[in-house]
Scaffold this active site. Structure first.
Site, PDB file in Angstrom:
ATOM      1  N   CYS A 660       0.839  -1.192   0.000  1.00  0.00           N
ATOM      2  CA  CYS A 660       0.000   0.000   0.000  1.00  0.00           C
ATOM      3  C   CYS A 660       0.878   1.248   0.000  1.00  0.00           C
ATOM      4  O   CYS A 660       1.830   1.341   0.782  1.00  0.00           O
ATOM      5  CB  CYS A 660      -0.935   0.024   1.215  1.00  0.00           C
ATOM      6  N   ASP A 705      -2.847  -1.794  -3.029  1.00  0.00           N
ATOM      7  CA  ASP A 705      -3.751  -0.651  -2.882  1.00  0.00           C
ATOM      8  C   ASP A 705      -2.843   0.570  -3.008  1.00  0.00           C
ATOM      9  O   ASP A 705      -2.301   1.060  -2.024  1.00  0.00           O
ATOM     10  CB  ASP A 705      -4.429  -0.702  -1.509  1.00  0.00           C
TER      11      ASP A 705
END
Length: 708
Positions: A660, A705
């Site tokens: 992420c 992400d």
């Protein structure tokens, strides 16, 4: 187009999935159970007293039954069921779902479909539809979610017809929400005959992501497979480069190809074409005026679930604290209270918030244009058949439109400059604005340097071009909609069922012109104090489901890599793994790789992370402090340093990997580190290592992400 990578195929039910159960319960409550009176069966008797008792019993029974019937009937009468039916079923049943019939009725021959998550593809679709008028054609814009896409085969019924598809890619090569049904239809209908369909596709993507423009490529290829005729090559816009330039260059070549295909000529009319007309309301009930609501009027005053992008929930801010101890940045942690909203979320989901523009910028715009911002107006579509009646909720005031509905902080696109050029009284300004909107190398270079590189928003352009003073209503028509901003949720609903946590860094920078530009959402969130002058702060929000999920089996190890605010979803993951342990579940290794600049400045969540390692929830906490030594150390360096352990977790123990943060550099560098580990410890070639990681992605064991 927003640049965060999303995941669009939710594995879990949406927040309103329990509505049918609730309605069933309500239905049951309105019906009394049958009440059978207790009766006594006895042998026949001649005793007079017994006979009298039996008559009394019957009389009492009759009274009770009569009372119950009366109570039941009178109780039902006040229920306004017929009224609710009238209110809930206005005329959507007659809504036109046939785009073919609508095109025939309105004399249109070009239809532009868009798959858009953040509004850019829709904006491009509107521009192409508007262009059609300059070529003697009539276009309409259509959301594929609102129409029956099976009618594409009937488009040949309309002379010189053409379907244009502006398709954004979302997440791991996925369609946007509004294009999901269209995507499913394309996949499922192998026998569809689209031989009479003329089409072209423009895709919107970002090269920093692996599945670059996957949706545009798929639609282009699939339509051809089903027999449709491509009249111009697939266009691909790169949001990591210059999406506007890519679109303008493609568009400049596209229209001549259309003219050649259909044997038509451009009208030569390059004048501005208005899509909306202004109506000022001098005498209007202010209860009918929008004050910032996204969808339903007064929806912020009377909140009704389910909550989504058209009906956000107003969540109270219960915590807003600065995370970093020192340094010139502001990293913050907010907590939003969702008690009573029936909103459900999972670790890894995203929270969408609807920010507002800085009132100082709005006031400056009003001053420079010399307008009363509190005039109540409506912008009404000149095409009465269009589904889009207004560019934003109307009636409203200019102040509300510029504060809640319009994007006034991003550099305007070239079409806005072109349309506004006519209002510049200085011929030189007019010339430069039109030049920047052209596809000439000189024009592109000028737009890049004067608008993009200098980060000039519409206010800066008006300040630096004193001769440019457009009518405020035309400016409001041209500016794009202010979009929701998405943040990875930094909490677990298992631990915080009524609270959603956000971790973000405030964006603020100086431009080449010496101005200070501030990020809309992060500065708005920064100022959302728990109590502000006695008022409790609220944030309009909803949940966006993702596929960024912990393994189904808690025994699977997890490797989490999230420097900076990329740690957000992992705070939720750590909380959830801790909760699972408390429930007595066996939990696999939980390893975190976090990075920041300085240990004593921006080591955010330090106490929570070190506490989680101490109590065994985090098996291993690895932190890279990039600037605390002469040479920079990043998370990818720590991964390769621990390569044997990392490889064992992945190859032997079936670990799941989560990344992420920044897509442009960090995510690529981390992926390269995994290639190197597979090469060095797994004894693979680079080709084999790349294939190995790709297989992990396919199996759902390598999830990202990321944003750029």
């Amino acid at each position: 187009m927003h640049r965060r990578r999303w995941f669009t195929v939710p594995e879990y039910p949406e927040p309103n999935a329990n509505r049918s159960c609730l309605l069933l319960c309500e239905h049951k409550r309105t019906h009394m159970p049958d009440m059978d009176p207790e009766t006594t069966h006895t042998e026949p008797a001649v005793d007079e007293e017994a006979s009298l008792f039996s008559t009394m019993d019957l009389l009492l029974f009759s009274v009770i039954v009569g009372f119950v019937v009366y109570w039941f009937m009178s109780r039902k009468k006040p229920e306004p069921i017929p009224e609710f039916k009238k209110l809930d079923t206005p005329t959507p049943t007659t809504r036109e779902t046939s785009f073919i019939e609508k095109m025939k009725k309105t004399g249109k021959n070009i239809i532009v479909f868009y798959g858009s998550q953040t509004g850019t593809a829709e904006e491009f679709a509107n521009r192409l539809s508007k262009d059609a008028q300059r070529y003697g054609m009539k276009g309409m814009v259509a959301d594929p979610e609102e129409y029956s896409m099976g009618e594409l085969s009937r488009l040949s019924e309309i002379t010189n017809s053409l379907a244009i598809f502006c398709m954004a890619t979302y997440g791991e090569g996925d369609p946007t929400d509004n294009a999901q049904d269209f995507y499913d239809w394309l996949q499922e209908n192998d026998d569809e005959d689209l031989s009479g369909l003329n089409y072209t596709v423009f895709g919107l993507g970002n090269k920093t992501y692996e599945h670059y423009n996957a949706m545009g490529k798929y639609v282009d290829k699939r339509l051809e497979q089903l027999g449709a005729t491509r009249i111009f090559d697939l266009g691909m816009g790169d949001d990591d480069g210059n999406l506007e330039e890519d679109f303008v260059s493609w568009r400049e070549q596209f229209w001549p190809a259309v003219c050649q295909h259909f044997g038509v000529e451009a009208s030569g009319d390059e004048s501005s074409i208005r899509q909306y007309e202004l109506k000022e309301h001098t005498d209007i009930n202010m209860n009918k005026v929008y004050t910032g609501e996204i969808g339903r009027l007064k929806s912020f005053e009377v909140q009704k679930p389910p909550f989504d992008s058209k009906n956000p929930f107003l969540a109270l801010v219960t915590v807003n604290r600065k995370l970093n101890k020192a340094g010139d940045r502001h990293l913050m942690h907010l907590e939003l209270d969702i008690t009573g909203s029936k909103i459900r979320y999972e670790s890894g989901d995203h929270v969408a918030v609807f920010p507002t523009n800085d009132s100082a910028l709005v006031n400056k715009l009003g001053q420079i244009l010399g307008v009363d911002l509190d005039v109540v107006i409506s912008l009404n579509n000149l095409d009465e058949e269009s589904n889009k009646k207004h560019p934003f909720p109307c009636p409203t005031t200019y102040r509300t439109a510029l504060t809640h509905y319009l994007d006034i902080t991003h550099p305007p696109r070239t079409n806005v400059l072109y349309e506004l050029a006519q209002y510049a009284s200085d011929p030189k300004d007019q010339e430069n604005m039109r030049k920047m909107a052209s596809s000439s190398p000189e024009g592109k270079a000028l737009y890049q340097s004067w608008v993009l590189d200098a980060s000039r928003n519409i206010l800066a352009i008006l300040e630096d071009m004193p001769s440019l003073r457009p009518p405020v209503d035309h400016l409001c028509e041209l500016l794009p909609r202010l979009q929701a901003r998405y943040y990875s949720i930094a909490s677990s609903s298992k631990v915080h069922p009524n609270s959603i946590h956000i971790c973000a860094v405030v964006v603020e920078y100086e431009t080449k012109t010496g101005r200070t530009n501030k990020g809309v959402a992060t500065n708005w969130l920064k100022n959302k104090l728990v109590t502000d002058n006695g008022h409790k702060s609220t944030v309009p929000m909803y949940i966006r489901k993702s596929q960024f999920r912990l393994p189904f089996k808690s025994t699977n190890p997890v490797i989490m890599v999230g420097p900076g605010t990329g740690i957000a979803p992992f705070m939720g993951f750590i909380q959830e793994r801790g909760w699972l342990k408390q429930q007595g579940k066996e939990v696999g290794e939980t390893v975190l790789y976090f990075g920041c600049r300085h240990k004593n400045e921006d080591y955010i969540y330090q106490e929570e992370l070190e506490g989680s390692e101490k109590n065994g929830v985090l098996t291993k906490l690895n932190v890279a402090f990039s600037r605390d030594q002469d040479h920079k150390v990043y998370v990818q360096h720590l991964l390769t340093k621990n390569k044997e352990h990392v490889w064992k977790l992945i190859h032997t123990d079936n670990a799941h990997i989560y990344i992420c943060g920044d897509a442009r550099n960090m995510a690529k560098d981390v992926q390269t580190a995994f290639y190197e580990i597979a090469e060095q410890v797994g004894v693979m070639t680079r080709t084999q290592a790349v294939d190995y990681v790709k297989k992990l992605m396919t199996k759902g064991r390598y999830s990202q992400d990321v944003w750029s």
